[in-house]
Design a protein around this motif. Structure first.
Motif, PDB file in Angstrom:
ATOM      1  N   SER A   1      -3.372   4.084  -1.963  1.00 47.27           N
ATOM      2  CA  SER A   1      -3.658   2.870  -2.727  1.00 47.27           C
ATOM      3  C   SER A   1      -3.343   1.662  -1.870  1.00 47.27           C
ATOM      4  CB  SER A   1      -2.828   2.832  -4.021  1.00 47.27           C
ATOM      5  OG  SER A   1      -1.438   2.729  -3.721  1.00 47.27           O
ATOM      6  N   VAL A   2      -3.991   0.535  -2.206  1.00 48.07           N
ATOM      7  CA  VAL A   2      -3.766  -0.716  -1.481  1.00 48.07           C
ATOM      8  C   VAL A   2      -4.057  -1.863  -2.430  1.00 48.07           C
ATOM      9  CG1 VAL A   2      -6.133  -0.749  -0.589  1.00 48.07           C
ATOM     10  CG2 VAL A   2      -4.361  -2.073   0.579  1.00 48.07           C
TER      11      VAL A   2
ATOM     12  N   SER B   1       0.831  -1.207   0.000  1.00 52.26           N
ATOM     13  CA  SER B   1       0.000   0.000   0.000  1.00 52.26           C
ATOM     14  C   SER B   1       0.868   1.259   0.000  1.00 52.26           C
ATOM     15  CB  SER B   1      -0.944   0.007   1.201  1.00 52.26           C
ATOM     16  OG  SER B   1      -0.243  -0.171   2.410  1.00 52.26           O
TER      17      SER B   1
ATOM     18  N   TYR C   1      -7.824   1.109   6.440  1.00 55.10           N
ATOM     19  CA  TYR C   1      -8.230   0.654   5.113  1.00 55.10           C
ATOM     20  C   TYR C   1      -9.747   0.479   5.079  1.00 55.10           C
ATOM     21  CZ  TYR C   1      -3.267  -0.262   4.725  1.00 55.10           C
ATOM     22  OH  TYR C   1      -1.907  -0.127   4.713  1.00 55.10           O
TER      23      TYR C   1
ATOM     24  N   VAL D   1      -4.642   6.707   3.122  1.00 59.22           N
ATOM     25  CA  VAL D   1      -4.262   5.603   2.244  1.00 59.22           C
ATOM     26  C   VAL D   1      -4.519   6.039   0.802  1.00 59.22           C
ATOM     27  CG1 VAL D   1      -4.701   3.214   1.578  1.00 59.22           C
ATOM     28  CG2 VAL D   1      -4.785   3.869   3.993  1.00 59.22           C
TER      29      VAL D   1
END
Length: 517
Positions: A65-66, A42, A84, A63
């Motif tokens: 991206s993951v 991530s 998340y 966050v």
């Protein structure tokens, strides 16, 4: 990748996981950033919470991206806290617990994450392929697996309102509402007031809510962890999974009554109800009242006295070990408020059975240097390993538990117990070479900080004189790795087997087993 306002880093790539379930990112300077609750792959922004010479620790604040392959968990708890975001049909509460780190990840992939953590913790061992080729043994239950849970009390504190002239009165006033549940992550003096934990049984929940309502109605105050005043401190509930026993332990600060005599009569009525109220006692096997006036909110004999309000003041639990073509081996253990016992009963059966299988056979004698209540050594003995066992344990109450457990498991004649620090008793010669015969074993299951240097020295010296096998069990792979590297020096010990068992789904905790010869 840049730093803003001295404490914010943006667009960090999480490269891997390490012990504690923290993600690792590398800064342009080469310094490592340890990011709590991060998932590998991530990209995140973080706020630094601690700086050290070689690394920093941080919390995720955004966050970017993951890898969505990780976000496939069966999210049950509305109080689950994760940076998340995931789609869920359950109502998301405004109070966050924070103890289950990985409910957003399916259990199968939680095990993959734990495999990655384990491999990162043993880079310096001489045979890393033993770790690389092993995969964590899953817990028999994913939810409702805990046999023990502790609740803390807390009250809302708020500043007094300013007077008409705008002056602020010193101190705080107490709001009417008080809370009772888990400590908030990272804050010892705050408690998250939630309704249900998906790691404990429905029976434990019913008893908890019944007692909570009763204590609220008593009108007696809760303990203040900051000023160490007032009354209720914490409540512990233990469940015997195989016996259906329930132990309830209520801890209070009895000094409260020295300055609040008017509350003493309420205390007496409360105790009477705790002893005699049938509806309140329904499902409870034994009830213990503990008086703890020390600073630490833990069960210590030096600071704590116990009054048994019902039955023996302890319960019993069993461990069952299936035997092919034979009846199960069943051991029974006494558990008091201060006893140590693995909090995942079915997981403990897997852990001990696996360790015994790896160590098999032991035809000589066994030494258990950190025995606790004696469960590991007694299980090994019941499974046909060893002729005689010597146990060492620092906590005298645990030694008494171990002696009693050996008696009810019909093996007292095979067991000797010693109370004290392992490193001290070894220096004094309590355990000497005369106890060893051919085919012996030593068991170590030390606290999280690992073995004392004098214990490691003793093991190395004994290994040069006698042929024995070492079974090392630990919940902290980092200190375990340090100890094993010391044991391996000069090829005195050689690692021959490794495995790991998951005792705590949805958390980063791991139990590892090494066999060394």
């Amino acid at each position: 990748m840049r730093m803003r306002r001295q404490k914010i880093f943006t667009n960090l790539k999480v490269e891997s996981l390490w012990y504690g379930g923290v993600g690792i990112a590398t800064l342009e300077s080469g310094k490592k950033m340890l990011i709590k609750w991060a998932l590998p792959g991530s990209e995140v922004d973080v706020r630094v919470v601690k700086k050290r010479r070689d690394y920093m620790t941080a919390h995720i604040i955004k966050v970017h991206s993951v890898d969505n392959k990780w976000l496939d968990g069966d999210l049950k708890c509305p109080h689950h806290l994760s940076p998340y975001k995931v789609q869920s049909d359950i109502h998301q509460a405004k109070t966050w617990c924070g103890w289950c780190k990985w409910q957003v990840v399916s259990y199968e992939k939680q095990c993959l994450l734990k495999d990655e953590i384990i491999q990162s913790c043993f880079p310096g061992v001489k045979n890393p392929d033993l770790v690389k080729n092993a995969h964590i043994i899953p817990s028999p239950e994913v939810f409702w697996y805990r046999n023990k849970i502790e609740f803390s009390f807390w009250k809302y504190l708020k500043k007094y309102p300013k007077d008409e002239e705008g002056n602020q009165k010193e101190g705080f006033e107490i709001a009417q509402h008080w809370q009772m549940w888990f400590h908030k992550q990272g804050e010892f003096s705050k408690v998250v007031d939630i309704d249900k934990c998906y790691l404990v049984s429905e029976k434990m929940h019913k008893i908890f809510h019944r007692i909570k309502a009763f204590l609220q109605d008593s009108g007696l105050p809760v303990h203040d962890a900051k000023s160490h005043t007032w009354l209720f401190r914490h409540l512990m509930i233990r469940e015997g999974i195989h016996t259906d026993h329930i132990l309830v332990n209520l801890s209070i600060a009895s000094k409260h009554f020295e300055k609040n005599q008017k509350d003493y009569s309420v205390r007496q009525e409360t105790l009477k109800a705790l002893k005699q109220n049938g509806e309140l006692q329904e499902g409870i096997t034994t009830f213990v009242l503990s008086e703890n006036n020390g600073l630490a909110d833990i069960m210590r004999d030096a600071d704590t006295t116990h009054e048994v309000l019902r039955w023996e003041g302890k319960i019993y639990e069993e461990l069952h070990f299936p035997q092919e073509g034979k009846e199960d081996v069943v051991l029974r253990f006494s558990i008091s408020p201060a006893s140590f016992f693995q909090t995942n009963t079915h997981g403990a059966q897997v852990l001990f059975q696996q360790a015994a299988t790896m160590l098999w056979p032991v035809q000589g004698n066994i030494i258990d240097l950190y025995c606790g209540g004696g469960s590991i050594g007694q299980c090994f003995r019941a499974l046909g390993m060893g002729k005689k066992v010597k146990w060492i344990e620092i906590v005298e109450a645990a030694v008494r538990d171990a002696q009693f457990n050996a008696k009810i498991n019909h093996m007292s004649e095979h067991c000797d117990y010693y109370a004290g620090k392992a490193e001290k008793l070894l220096k004094e010669g309590t355990i000497d070479g005369g106890f060893f015969i051919w085919g012996d074993a030593i068991i170590v299951d030390p606290p999280r900080e690992g073995m004392h240097p004098d214990v490691i020295k003793f093991l190395r010296e004994m290994k040069q004189k006698h042929g024995f096998r070492l079974c090392y069990i630990s919940c902290n792979p980092t200190t375990m790795a340090r100890d094993i590297e010391l044991l391996e020096e000069d090829s005195i010990f050689e690692m021959v087997q490794f495995d790991s068992v998951d005792m705590f789904p949805h958390t980063h905790h791991i139990e590892c087993i090494w066999i060394l010869e």
